[in-house]
Scaffold this active site. Structure first.
Site, PDB file in Angstrom:
ATOM      1  N   THR A  45       0.823  -1.220   0.000  1.00  0.00           N
ATOM      2  CA  THR A  45       0.000   0.000   0.000  1.00  0.00           C
ATOM      3  C   THR A  45       0.859   1.273   0.000  1.00  0.00           C
ATOM      4  OG1 THR A  45      -1.536   1.267   1.374  1.00  0.00           O
ATOM      5  CG2 THR A  45      -0.100  -0.235   2.532  1.00  0.00           C
ATOM      6  N   ASP A  46       0.280   2.361  -0.490  1.00  0.00           N
ATOM      7  CA  ASP A  46       0.980   3.652  -0.425  1.00  0.00           C
ATOM      8  C   ASP A  46       1.051   4.185   1.008  1.00  0.00           C
ATOM      9  OD1 ASP A  46      -1.712   4.309  -0.096  1.00  0.00           O
ATOM     10  OD2 ASP A  46      -1.734   5.881  -1.628  1.00  0.00           O
ATOM     11  N   GLU A  47       0.250   3.592   1.922  1.00  0.00           N
ATOM     12  CA  GLU A  47       0.226   4.110   3.296  1.00  0.00           C
ATOM     13  C   GLU A  47       1.549   3.905   4.024  1.00  0.00           C
ATOM     14  OE1 GLU A  47      -3.240   3.325   5.604  1.00  0.00           O
ATOM     15  OE2 GLU A  47      -4.588   3.567   3.908  1.00  0.00           O
TER      16      GLU A  47
ATOM     17  N   TYR B  11      -2.151  -0.514  10.873  1.00  0.00           N
ATOM     18  CA  TYR B  11      -2.271  -1.178   9.555  1.00  0.00           C
ATOM     19  C   TYR B  11      -1.042  -0.873   8.693  1.00  0.00           C
ATOM     20  CZ  TYR B  11      -3.432  -1.615   4.611  1.00  0.00           C
ATOM     21  OH  TYR B  11      -3.382  -1.906   3.260  1.00  0.00           O
TER      22      TYR B  11
ATOM     23  N   LYS C  32       2.028  -3.323   7.261  1.00  0.00           N
ATOM     24  CA  LYS C  32       2.337  -3.497   5.836  1.00  0.00           C
ATOM     25  C   LYS C  32       3.789  -3.098   5.565  1.00  0.00           C
ATOM     26  CE  LYS C  32      -0.032  -4.586   2.849  1.00  0.00           C
ATOM     27  NZ  LYS C  32      -0.396  -5.918   2.286  1.00  0.00           N
TER      28      LYS C  32
HETATM   29  P1  NAD Z   1      -9.738  -7.310   1.765  1.00  0.00           P
HETATM   30  O1  NAD Z   1      -9.800  -7.030   3.228  1.00  0.00           O
HETATM   31  O2  NAD Z   1     -10.928  -7.038   0.910  1.00  0.00           O
HETATM   32  O3  NAD Z   1      -9.374  -8.857   1.535  1.00  0.00           O
HETATM   33  C1  NAD Z   1      -8.374  -9.499   2.265  1.00  0.00           C
HETATM   34  C2  NAD Z   1      -8.484 -10.995   1.978  1.00  0.00           C
HETATM   35  O4  NAD Z   1      -7.449 -11.649   2.720  1.00  0.00           O
HETATM   36  C3  NAD Z   1      -9.813 -11.628   2.410  1.00  0.00           C
HETATM   37  O5  NAD Z   1     -10.278 -12.521   1.418  1.00  0.00           O
HETATM   38  C4  NAD Z   1      -9.461 -12.364   3.688  1.00  0.00           C
HETATM   39  O6  NAD Z   1     -10.279 -13.495   3.937  1.00  0.00           O
HETATM   40  C5  NAD Z   1      -8.015 -12.754   3.416  1.00  0.00           C
HETATM   41  N1  NAD Z   1      -7.263 -12.966   4.653  1.00  0.00           N
HETATM   42  C6  NAD Z   1      -7.184 -12.124   5.722  1.00  0.00           C
HETATM   43  N2  NAD Z   1      -6.426 -12.674   6.681  1.00  0.00           N
HETATM   44  C7  NAD Z   1      -5.996 -13.874   6.203  1.00  0.00           C
HETATM   45  C8  NAD Z   1      -5.180 -14.903   6.716  1.00  0.00           C
HETATM   46  N3  NAD Z   1      -4.651 -14.818   7.947  1.00  0.00           N
HETATM   47  N4  NAD Z   1      -4.928 -15.979   5.950  1.00  0.00           N
HETATM   48  C9  NAD Z   1      -5.462 -16.076   4.693  1.00  0.00           C
HETATM   49  N5  NAD Z   1      -6.261 -15.145   4.175  1.00  0.00           N
HETATM   50  C10 NAD Z   1      -6.531 -14.060   4.911  1.00  0.00           C
HETATM   51  O7  NAD Z   1      -8.461  -6.548   1.247  1.00  0.00           O
HETATM   52  P2  NAD Z   1      -8.215  -5.752  -0.118  1.00  0.00           P
HETATM   53  O8  NAD Z   1      -8.728  -4.395   0.021  1.00  0.00           O
HETATM   54  O9  NAD Z   1      -8.639  -6.586  -1.245  1.00  0.00           O
HETATM   55  O10 NAD Z   1      -6.612  -5.670  -0.091  1.00  0.00           O
HETATM   56  C11 NAD Z   1      -5.830  -6.721  -0.606  1.00  0.00           C
HETATM   57  C12 NAD Z   1      -4.364  -6.364  -0.456  1.00  0.00           C
HETATM   58  O11 NAD Z   1      -4.079  -5.180  -1.173  1.00  0.00           O
HETATM   59  C13 NAD Z   1      -3.930  -6.114   0.982  1.00  0.00           C
HETATM   60  O12 NAD Z   1      -2.656  -6.662   1.154  1.00  0.00           O
HETATM   61  C14 NAD Z   1      -3.894  -4.606   1.096  1.00  0.00           C
HETATM   62  O13 NAD Z   1      -2.954  -4.201   2.061  1.00  0.00           O
HETATM   63  C15 NAD Z   1      -3.486  -4.227  -0.293  1.00  0.00           C
HETATM   64  N6  NAD Z   1      -3.945  -2.906  -0.756  1.00  0.00           N
HETATM   65  C16 NAD Z   1      -5.274  -2.565  -0.655  1.00  0.00           C
HETATM   66  C17 NAD Z   1      -5.704  -1.333  -1.157  1.00  0.00           C
HETATM   67  C18 NAD Z   1      -7.156  -0.914  -1.099  1.00  0.00           C
HETATM   68  O14 NAD Z   1      -7.468   0.233  -1.399  1.00  0.00           O
HETATM   69  N7  NAD Z   1      -8.079  -1.785  -0.732  1.00  0.00           N
HETATM   70  C19 NAD Z   1      -4.776  -0.451  -1.705  1.00  0.00           C
HETATM   71  C20 NAD Z   1      -3.429  -0.827  -1.765  1.00  0.00           C
HETATM   72  C21 NAD Z   1      -3.030  -2.063  -1.291  1.00  0.00           C
HETATM   73  O1  DAU Z   2      -4.180   3.996   0.347  1.00  0.00           O
HETATM   74  C1  DAU Z   2      -4.389   2.613   0.243  1.00  0.00           C
HETATM   75  C2  DAU Z   2      -5.250   2.143   1.390  1.00  0.00           C
HETATM   76  O2  DAU Z   2      -6.571   2.625   1.140  1.00  0.00           O
HETATM   77  C3  DAU Z   2      -5.260   0.624   1.545  1.00  0.00           C
HETATM   78  O3  DAU Z   2      -3.967   0.181   1.870  1.00  0.00           O
HETATM   79  C4  DAU Z   2      -6.242   0.193   2.632  1.00  0.00           C
HETATM   80  O4  DAU Z   2      -6.304  -1.214   2.700  1.00  0.00           O
HETATM   81  C5  DAU Z   2      -7.607   0.746   2.282  1.00  0.00           C
HETATM   82  O5  DAU Z   2      -8.526   0.432   3.306  1.00  0.00           O
HETATM   83  C6  DAU Z   2      -7.563   2.261   2.068  1.00  0.00           C
HETATM   84  O6  DAU Z   2      -7.327   2.942   3.331  1.00  0.00           O
HETATM   85  P1  DAU Z   2      -8.116   4.291   3.725  1.00  0.00           P
HETATM   86  O7  DAU Z   2      -8.127   4.411   5.185  1.00  0.00           O
HETATM   87  O8  DAU Z   2      -7.622   5.433   2.930  1.00  0.00           O
HETATM   88  O9  DAU Z   2      -9.592   3.905   3.153  1.00  0.00           O
HETATM   89  P2  DAU Z   2     -11.065   4.113   3.762  1.00  0.00           P
HETATM   90  O10 DAU Z   2     -12.039   3.771   2.693  1.00  0.00           O
HETATM   91  O11 DAU Z   2     -11.220   3.446   5.074  1.00  0.00           O
HETATM   92  O12 DAU Z   2     -11.125   5.675   4.017  1.00  0.00           O
HETATM   93  C7  DAU Z   2     -10.967   6.592   2.957  1.00  0.00           C
HETATM   94  C8  DAU Z   2     -11.031   7.984   3.534  1.00  0.00           C
HETATM   95  O13 DAU Z   2     -12.369   8.220   4.028  1.00  0.00           O
HETATM   96  C9  DAU Z   2     -10.124   8.188   4.739  1.00  0.00           C
HETATM   97  O14 DAU Z   2      -9.613   9.514   4.734  1.00  0.00           O
HETATM   98  C10 DAU Z   2     -11.043   7.994   5.943  1.00  0.00           C
HETATM   99  C11 DAU Z   2     -12.367   8.508   5.431  1.00  0.00           C
HETATM  100  N1  DAU Z   2     -13.574   7.857   5.994  1.00  0.00           N
HETATM  101  C12 DAU Z   2     -13.630   6.502   5.995  1.00  0.00           C
HETATM  102  C13 DAU Z   2     -14.714   5.835   6.525  1.00  0.00           C
HETATM  103  C14 DAU Z   2     -14.785   4.339   6.552  1.00  0.00           C
HETATM  104  C15 DAU Z   2     -14.614   8.620   6.495  1.00  0.00           C
HETATM  105  O15 DAU Z   2     -14.558   9.857   6.458  1.00  0.00           O
HETATM  106  N2  DAU Z   2     -15.693   7.975   7.033  1.00  0.00           N
HETATM  107  C16 DAU Z   2     -15.785   6.626   7.080  1.00  0.00           C
HETATM  108  O16 DAU Z   2     -16.802   6.099   7.591  1.00  0.00           O
END
Ligand code: NAD
Ligand code: DAU
Length: 368
Positions: free
Chosen positions: A148-150, A173, A177
């Site tokens: 992630t970019d975080e 989180y 990562k």
């Molecule tokens: P998600 O939470 O939707 O899915 C995570 C998946 O991992 C689920 O299917 C869950 O069952 C599985 N999982 C969790 N713990 C596990 C374990 N101990 N063993 C096996 N499986 C397990 O997540 P996502 O949003 O699809 O993110 C996927 C990946 O991409 C993550 O590594 C996240 O850090 C990264 N990522 C997400 C975003 C985003 O915006 N969602 C952005 C950048 C990077």
């Molecule tokens: O940047 C990549 C990341 O983006 C991934 O690595 C994470 O897995 C993914 O969850 C996401 O993280 P964020 O915290 O940025 O996403 P989220 O959708 O939770 O929140 C987006 C923005 O909205 C953030 O500034 C928090 C705000 N927010 C979120 C929720 C859930 C609200 O204002 N209200 C809310 O209820």
């Protein structure tokens, strides 16, 4: 260099052997899009989806491809060292694309240890298991860590995260990562494990669990419930349609050199409040509501602890070296996303019952 693809002259699997790719977290949001892309695009690969099916994992996400002969599901928790190792010995994977993680920042604030367990220990188990089956015979093998970019922390009003930006994670989180990224690089340096890492910005699209901002707001607008905006809603995220991320992963997995890192992003910065207002406008149109009616649901609530202010990715390296750019403009992606959630009512209903209701109460009850 094209490491895995069967058209490549550098590929030593050209003799028709099946390539086995483990995709962890394949039942989750991004993972399911990656699994679908690989299963459909590479019929000569065996795709093994390894997932523990936590609250975020949902095999319904893969209904359309679950019967394909080149797809296998393994219900395994990657924090279980013995079971993970057994799986690697059984399948003898050629490549690993690792997405399994605890992924929601708010949950990492209330329960940091489960993030450290899965994201750090789980990744370490996968690295160990990869070493175990590959020994020193690394030719044609690859460990791809999806990150992630975080990990880079938070930006001020200007500037972008590049691959050279120092790590400065600020939530449990993002720290977990970052730790897993470090572990992957350490295995590359120490054991010469062939790896690649990508760090992506915020994804959105179909199948995202409605704890994240966009699907949560779509669900709440539909049900005329308050839209919780943390703080003043001025935090900025850089949004990317999930299928564009999956395509970048495919490109990087097959074409990157070993040891490289790529940032992936949408060049699509939005303040949360503006994003939610755009969603409201689009949803009013889709639901035939009076213009401006959904905006009235916006409710400012207590800010997230340690809330990162701004993320923005400089994705020029992946564009210049591998030719990847996002394909969708944001409004088109948002419309596709809204349409998917409005159509898939059963999916939404099943993931928002039971446990979700408890989570929602705990997370938001003080505020709304
Ligand atoms: P998600 O939470 O939707 O899915 C995570 C998946 O991992 C689920 O299917 C869950 O069952 C599985 N999982 C969790 N713990 C596990 C374990 N101990 N063993 C096996 N499986 C397990 O997540 P996502 O949003 O699809 O993110 C996927 C990946 O991409 C993550 O590594 C996240 O850090 C990264 N990522 C997400 C975003 C985003 O915006 N969602 C952005 C950048 C990077
Ligand atoms: O940047 C990549 C990341 O983006 C991934 O690595 C994470 O897995 C993914 O969850 C996401 O993280 P964020 O915290 O940025 O996403 P989220 O959708 O939770 O929140 C987006 C923005 O909205 C953030 O500034 C928090 C705000 N927010 C979120 C929720 C859930 C609200 O204002 N209200 C809310 O209820």
């Amino acid at each position: 260099m094209n490491l895995f693809h069967s058209n490549s002259s550098s590929n030593h699997y050209l003799c028709g052997l099946m390539k086995k790719i483990a995709i962890t977290g394949g039942a989750g949001f991004i993972g399911s899009h990656v699994v679908r892309l690989f299963v459909n695009k590479y019929p000569d690969y065996q795709i093994v989806n390894i997932d523990a099916l936590t609250y975020a994992g949902n095999l319904e996400n893969l209904k359309d491809i679950e019967k394909n002969t080149n797809y296998v599901f393994e219900h395994v928790d990657i924090t279980d060292e013995r079971k993970t190792e057994h799986l690697f010995v059984k399948h003898q994977f050629d490549g690993v694309i690792h997405l399994a993680a605890e992924s929601h920042v708010d949950r990492s604030i209330t329960d940091p240890l489960s993030f450290i367990k899965t994201n750090v220990m789980g990744t370490a188990n996968l690295l160990q298991s990869s070493r175990k089956i590959w020994g020193d015979a690394y030719s044609g093998k690859r460990f791809y860590h999806v990150s992630t970019d975080e990990v880079y922390g938070s930006l001020g009003d200007t500037g972008f995260f590049t691959e050279a930006t120092p790590y400065d994670p600020k939530s449990p989180y993002s720290s977990s990562k970052a730790a897993s990224d470090h572990l992957v690089r350490a295995y590359g340096n120490t054991y010469k494990l062939p790896f690649v890492i990508s760090n992506c910005s915020n994804n959105y699209g179909p199948n995202q669990f409605p704890e994240k901002l966009i699907p949560l707001c779509i669900h709440n607008i539909k049900n005329n419930k308050p839209l919780p905006i943390y703080g003043e809603g001025k935090n900025i995220r850089d949004w990317l349609y999930v299928e564009d991320h999956a395509k970048a992963i495919d490109l990087i997995f097959h074409n990157s050199e070993n040891g490289k890192t790529y940032n992936i992003g949408g060049h699509n910065e939005y303040q949360n409040i503006d994003l939610v207002k755009t969603l409201c406008t689009l949803m009013d149109q889709k639901l035939g509501r009076e213009k401006g009616s959904s905006e009235k649901l916006i409710t400012f609530v207590k800010d997230r602890a340690g809330h990162d202010m701004r993320y923005a990715i400089d994705a020029s390296k992946v564009a210049e070296e591998l030719g990847w750019t996002p394909s969708l403009v944001f409004e088109t992606g948002l419309e596709k996303t809204i349409d998917w959630y409005l159509k898939n009512t059963e999916w939404l209903k099943s993931v928002t019952s039971g446990q979700y209701q408890d989570y929602y109460k705990t997370q938001y009850s003080e505020s709304i």
